[in-house]
Write an enzyme that holds these catalytic residues in place. Structure first.
Site, short mmCIF file in Angstrom:
data_model
loop_
_atom_site.label_atom_id
_atom_site.label_comp_id
_atom_site.label_asym_id
_atom_site.label_seq_id
_atom_site.Cartn_x
_atom_site.Cartn_y
_atom_site.Cartn_z
N HIS A 115 -7.96 -5.57 -0.18
CA HIS A 115 -6.70 -4.82 0.22
C HIS A 115 -5.79 -5.61 0.91
O HIS A 115 -5.80 -5.67 2.27
CB HIS A 115 -6.91 -3.46 0.75
N SER B 76 0.85 -1.12 -0.14
CA SER B 76 0.18 -0.07 0.21
C SER B 76 0.83 1.23 0.05
O SER B 76 1.52 1.46 -0.91
CB SER B 76 -0.88 -0.21 1.13
N ASP C 38 -9.91 -4.72 -4.53
CA ASP C 38 -9.21 -3.67 -3.43
C ASP C 38 -10.26 -2.36 -3.66
O ASP C 38 -10.25 -1.89 -4.71
CB ASP C 38 -7.63 -3.54 -3.87
#
Length: 228
Positions: A197, A114, A165
């Site tokens: 995610h 991320s 996601d």
């Protein structure tokens, strides 16, 4: 990013570090979030030392966690400013860790998740010595418009993203690979079906295999040895 950063480490399974794998965690997490992956990869990367630094700033959205840079999700330019500001401190940490193990910059692999992927791509593609590999999970490429003029090398890259996601949509994966390709930096990618995610077992398996290939010890050819 003026503060010194540190985090959990794993020694190489072989006892001698011939490469360094650095995990860069996501927004609101810390180094403990990813270091366990090193244990899973130790068999395929026996000569790798692992470290997962805690980002230097407390995360306002998750006070128990950390952030590489603040995010309001309202300012479209905050990611660009953020990676630029965070880069010097992370670069200094990487240099110190490589020196700790007596390794050159070409024996470094960056693994991000991320916000950590944003850092891995931004910093890794601008290192004086390009890393051996960059592996990014569920992230994005920040400021692609300046990549071609700022990139210092073309390390192998693998980007992995969850199909579902809802934090960083999968479009970010394809935008990143398109921008990397335009800068003549080819990248492999893997889409994890049904995954949000996060990282699924197949994404971990592919990431480990990618790093094992990229960090494979170099051997001097017989011809080069005979000429030396």
């Amino acid at each position: 990013m003026s503060q010194q950063i540190d985090g959990p480490r794993l020694a190489p399974a072989s006892g001698v570090a011939k490469s360094l794998v650095v995990f860069l965690h996501g927004y609101g997490a810390d180094g403990n979030d990813l270091i366990a992956i090193g244990r899973e990869w130790a068999r395929s990367l026996p000569d790798a030392a692992f470290v997962a630094p805690h980002a230097p700033e407390r995360c306002m959205a998750s006070p128990a966690g950390r952030q590489w840079f603040p995010l309001t999700f309202r300012d479209p330019d905050e990611r660009r400013r953020g990676v630029i500001a965070a880069r010097p401190g992370l670069d200094a940490f990487l240099d110190a860790e490589l020196a700790r193990h007596g390794l050159g910059g070409d024996r470094l692999a960056l693994v991000g998740f991320s916000q950590g992927t944003m850092m891995a791509l931004h910093v890794g593609l601008r290192r004086a010595t390009p890393p051996a590999a960059i592996l990014g999970y569920s992230g994005m490429l920040v400021a692609p418009e300046v990549l071609q003029s700022e990139a210092t090398g073309k390390p192998p890259i693998l980007l992995v993203h969850g199909e579902r996601d809802d934090v960083i949509p999968v479009d970010a994966l394809f935008a990143a690979t398109d921008a990397l390709g335009a800068a003549e930096i080819p990248a492999e990618w893997h889409l994890s079906p049904g995954v949000g995610h996060g990282i699924d077992p197949e994404g971990l398996r592919q990431g480990g295999a990618f790093l094992a290939s990229a960090l494979k010890p170099r051997r001097t050819s017989l011809r080069a040895a005979s000429q030396g």
